[in-house]
Motif scaffolding. Structure first.
Motif, PDB file in Angstrom:
ATOM      1  N   UNK A 400      55.485  44.780  47.468  1.00  0.00           N
ATOM      2  CA  UNK A 400      54.455  44.217  48.343  1.00  0.00           C
ATOM      3  C   UNK A 400      53.163  45.042  48.315  1.00  0.00           C
ATOM      4  N   UNK A 401      53.235  46.236  47.754  1.00  0.00           N
ATOM      5  CA  UNK A 401      52.048  47.088  47.662  1.00  0.00           C
ATOM      6  C   UNK A 401      51.149  46.580  46.542  1.00  0.00           C
ATOM      7  N   UNK A 402      49.861  46.408  46.841  1.00  0.00           N
ATOM      8  CA  UNK A 402      48.905  45.855  45.892  1.00  0.00           C
ATOM      9  C   UNK A 402      47.747  46.840  45.714  1.00  0.00           C
ATOM     10  N   UNK A 403      47.355  47.074  44.467  1.00  0.00           N
ATOM     11  CA  UNK A 403      46.276  48.024  44.192  1.00  0.00           C
ATOM     12  C   UNK A 403      45.137  47.404  43.420  1.00  0.00           C
ATOM     13  N   UNK A 404      44.389  48.249  42.724  1.00  0.00           N
ATOM     14  CA  UNK A 404      43.221  47.769  41.995  1.00  0.00           C
ATOM     15  C   UNK A 404      42.857  48.709  40.854  1.00  0.00           C
ATOM     16  N   UNK A 405      42.047  48.178  39.935  1.00  0.00           N
ATOM     17  CA  UNK A 405      41.459  48.943  38.836  1.00  0.00           C
ATOM     18  C   UNK A 405      39.946  48.837  38.967  1.00  0.00           C
ATOM     19  N   UNK A 406      39.257  49.978  38.862  1.00  0.00           N
ATOM     20  CA  UNK A 406      37.795  50.006  38.963  1.00  0.00           C
ATOM     21  C   UNK A 406      37.222  50.781  37.783  1.00  0.00           C
ATOM     22  N   UNK A 417      39.520  53.782  36.682  1.00  0.00           N
ATOM     23  CA  UNK A 417      40.125  54.300  37.917  1.00  0.00           C
ATOM     24  C   UNK A 417      41.293  53.379  38.283  1.00  0.00           C
ATOM     25  N   UNK A 418      42.490  53.943  38.365  1.00  0.00           N
ATOM     26  CA  UNK A 418      43.706  53.166  38.604  1.00  0.00           C
ATOM     27  C   UNK A 418      44.292  53.570  39.954  1.00  0.00           C
ATOM     28  N   UNK A 419      44.409  52.609  40.849  1.00  0.00           N
ATOM     29  CA  UNK A 419      44.951  52.888  42.180  1.00  0.00           C
ATOM     30  C   UNK A 419      45.970  51.804  42.561  1.00  0.00           C
ATOM     31  N   UNK A 488      45.685  42.064  37.196  1.00  0.00           N
ATOM     32  CA  UNK A 488      44.313  42.457  37.494  1.00  0.00           C
ATOM     33  C   UNK A 488      43.263  41.448  37.026  1.00  0.00           C
ATOM     34  N   UNK A 489      43.681  40.427  36.292  1.00  0.00           N
ATOM     35  CA  UNK A 489      42.805  39.289  35.951  1.00  0.00           C
ATOM     36  C   UNK A 489      43.586  38.025  36.274  1.00  0.00           C
ATOM     37  N   UNK A 490      44.019  37.911  37.496  1.00  0.00           N
ATOM     38  CA  UNK A 490      45.067  36.944  37.825  1.00  0.00           C
ATOM     39  C   UNK A 490      44.654  35.496  37.582  1.00  0.00           C
ATOM     40  N   UNK A 491      45.658  34.742  37.179  1.00  0.00           N
ATOM     41  CA  UNK A 491      45.520  33.307  37.000  1.00  0.00           C
ATOM     42  C   UNK A 491      45.721  32.615  38.338  1.00  0.00           C
ATOM     43  N   UNK A 492      44.929  31.556  38.576  1.00  0.00           N
ATOM     44  CA  UNK A 492      45.109  30.823  39.814  1.00  0.00           C
ATOM     45  C   UNK A 492      43.984  29.844  40.086  1.00  0.00           C
TER      46      UNK A 492
END
Length: 546
Positions: A400-406, A417-419, A488-492
């Motif tokens: 359930x933990x969601x992060x990001x790339x910057x 930057x990977x978090x 990180x480039x999610x489809x939807x």
């Protein structure tokens, strides 16, 4: 300026597949562009070579690290990513897992039409050449004619059989095929190998089985494979992607795209390239001094990965890998055997067996995956000091933990930057604790306990389920990624979607993303086979004009 119909960025699991499939049409030209070297190296073809490649940054591994993770008591997480032909399929554990059917049906329910389980199963089968069904195309679950070789292990350790027996003694069901009708249970993993050698995506789709292919493209004149070529940015004319700026041999040059630019650089580098090219959250881009081509707030967001903890047991047996005089002597003999017959310990993928289990009753599908390792291994530990033994990973399948790339800078040559924000959601900790307890119950069964030995790091938890607080502290101190980043480039179809169900980048033309970064949610298992499936389906979408 060189011009191609389809420049493809990244020669990893998906990139090799999509480039090869598009090049099947002799009327089109394809360029596959890879920052790293070729895959012609013993550390790749010999399965146990991963012991050196996966743990060390170098010419074949980006060796990224996360920012300090509060959920890990401030530790950084390690994020190996393949660099070179085959990408991470050249350094991974070769475990062939597709995920649970519910994963893909959930994608369809989220609006990703055409991505339900029955929609994607034909693409898994099309890519696969399973040795048990070789030359056949009549099995419901498996393919026998595809380019990706899948096999049973040739020389599994007797301890892997012990693990399966112990799991059954602990109450888990046996399962001879995690990619068949049901995922749940314990058994041996299928591996991406053929005759004891690693079968990465480059060997499957580029070299077409020829390990020493000097053309790198299987001799196809319409497929150009450009290694050691760093992509700097995607070029746009207005809102249309028109090509790429790259560096080859120290010289900056442009590659033009007649039809589309395809980005297959993985869950970290695909969003990094979009951001560096002006596609992403406008505020972040402006802060970096980057001209905004398209304001897409979801680029780099939705990072999901499997948090993973390892339980060890020290057992002095030469059937297990380890640092000792006897171990080195045996491995030397096994290397000679491998040279003659491609069997023996060097053909091991280390993660020979495993299980998919549920943390509690009532779940619709397993939420924990176990990887049994025929060596002592622990995140951050020095194996040389541990000797011989075995280990077992437990990872949370649906975190359930969601992060990001910057971006760290607009320069693609700098690491992003990977978090991942590991363990930021309390439910992930609950499942991790259940995983540790499940492993200890399995280790305590007669099939494994009769071999003797002692637990390392977890023996102070006490008998039975052990102390809750002590296990939680262990999880925070010892957990890391099991190296399955996606999303990180999610489809939807929602406002945070980066690509539509045809994998076209929203808001621009002539640009698609084709790799694991498009997954809206993380699949329940290893991600190499799903990444290849995504490329197989994308090839059909592109050819159909979708």
């Amino acid at each position: 300026m060189e011009t191609f119909d389809y420049p493809v960025v990244g020669a990893g699991s998906a990139g090799c597949a999509i480039a090869s499939r598009l090049a099947e049409d002799p009327a089109v030209t394809v360029a596959l562009i890879e920052a790293g070297p070729t895959d012609h190296h013993m550390s790749i073809w010999m399965p146990i070579g991963m012991a050196s490649t996966v743990r060390n940054a170098g010419p074949r591994n980006y060796g990224y690290y996360t920012v300090p993770q509060p959920g890990f008591n401030g530790r950084q997480g390690y994020q190996p990513r393949g660099k070179g032909l085959g990408g991470s399929s050249s350094i991974n554990g070769m475990v062939y897992i597709r995920g649970h059917r519910n994963d893909y049906d959930d994608w369809a329910r989220l609006g990703c039409t055409g991505w339900g389980y029955e929609d994607v199963l034909p693409y898994f089968r099309r890519s696969e050449h399973h040795e048990d069904y070789s030359g056949r195309d009549d099995n419901r679950w498996h393919g026998g004619t595809g380019p990706l070789r899948v096999s049973n292990l040739r020389s599994p350790s007797p301890f892997s059989r012990r693990f399966i027996d112990a799991a059954i003694q602990a109450g888990y069901r046996p399962n001879s095929d995690f990619n068949g009708a049901d995922q749940e249970g314990a058994g041996f993993y299928h591996v991406t190998q053929h005759r004891g050698e690693r079968w990465n995506s480059a060997r499957a789709y580029l070299h077409q089985g020829n390990a020493g292919d000097k053309t790198l493209s299987g001799g196809r004149s319409n497929l150009s494979v450009l290694v050691e070529t760093q992509v700097l940015r995607i070029n746009f004319d207005g809102m249309r992607a028109t090509g790429l700026t790259v560096v080859r041999g120290g010289v900056e040059q442009k590659l033009a795209a007649r039809r589309e630019v395809i980005v297959s650089a993985g869950a970290f580098n695909s969003p990094q390239l979009l951001l560096a090219s002006g596609v992403g959250p406008a505020r972040e881009l402006l802060d970096m001094g980057i001209h905004v081509v398209a304001d897409l707030p979801g680029v780099g967001k939705n990072l999901q990965d499997h948090p993973d903890v390892i339980v060890n047991k020290q057992v002095h047996s030469l059937d297990l890998f380890g640092h000792s005089f006897g171990g080195f002597a045996k491995l030397s003999m096994e290397l000679l055997r491998y040279r003659r017959k491609r069997t023996g310990m060097p053909s091991s993928n280390f993660a020979e067996a495993g299980a998919f289990i549920k943390s509690r009753q009532g779940l619709a599908a397993p939420d924990i995956q176990l990887h049994f390792i025929t060596a002592l291994l622990n995140h951050g530990s020095d194996r040389k000091k541990l000797g011989h033994g075995y280990s077992c990973h437990a990872c949370v399948l649906r975190p359930k933990s969601i992060g990001e790339v910057r971006l760290r800078s607009p320069d693609m040559r700098e690491a992003p930057v990977i978090d991942p924000r590991f363990l930021s959601h309390e439910e992930d900790m609950t499942v991790m604790v259940a995983g540790v307890r499940a492993i200890r119950r399995i280790f305590a069964q007669q099939a494994l306990a009769s071999a003797g030995g002692r637990e390392l790091f977890t023996d102070e938890f006490g008998p039975g389920d052990g102390d809750q607080q002590a296990i939680e502290a262990f999880v925070r101190e010892r957990t890391d990624s099991v190296y399955h980043p996606v999303g990180t480039c999610k489809m939807g179809v929602d406002d945070m979607a980066v690509v539509d169900p045809a994998l076209r980048v929203r808001g621009v033309q002539g640009l698609r993303v084709v790799d694991a970064s498009i997954m809206p949610t993380l699949v329940a298992g290893n991600t190499n086979a799903p990444a290849i499936m995504i490329a197989e389906k994308a090839a059909d979408l592109i050819r159909a004009g979708g």
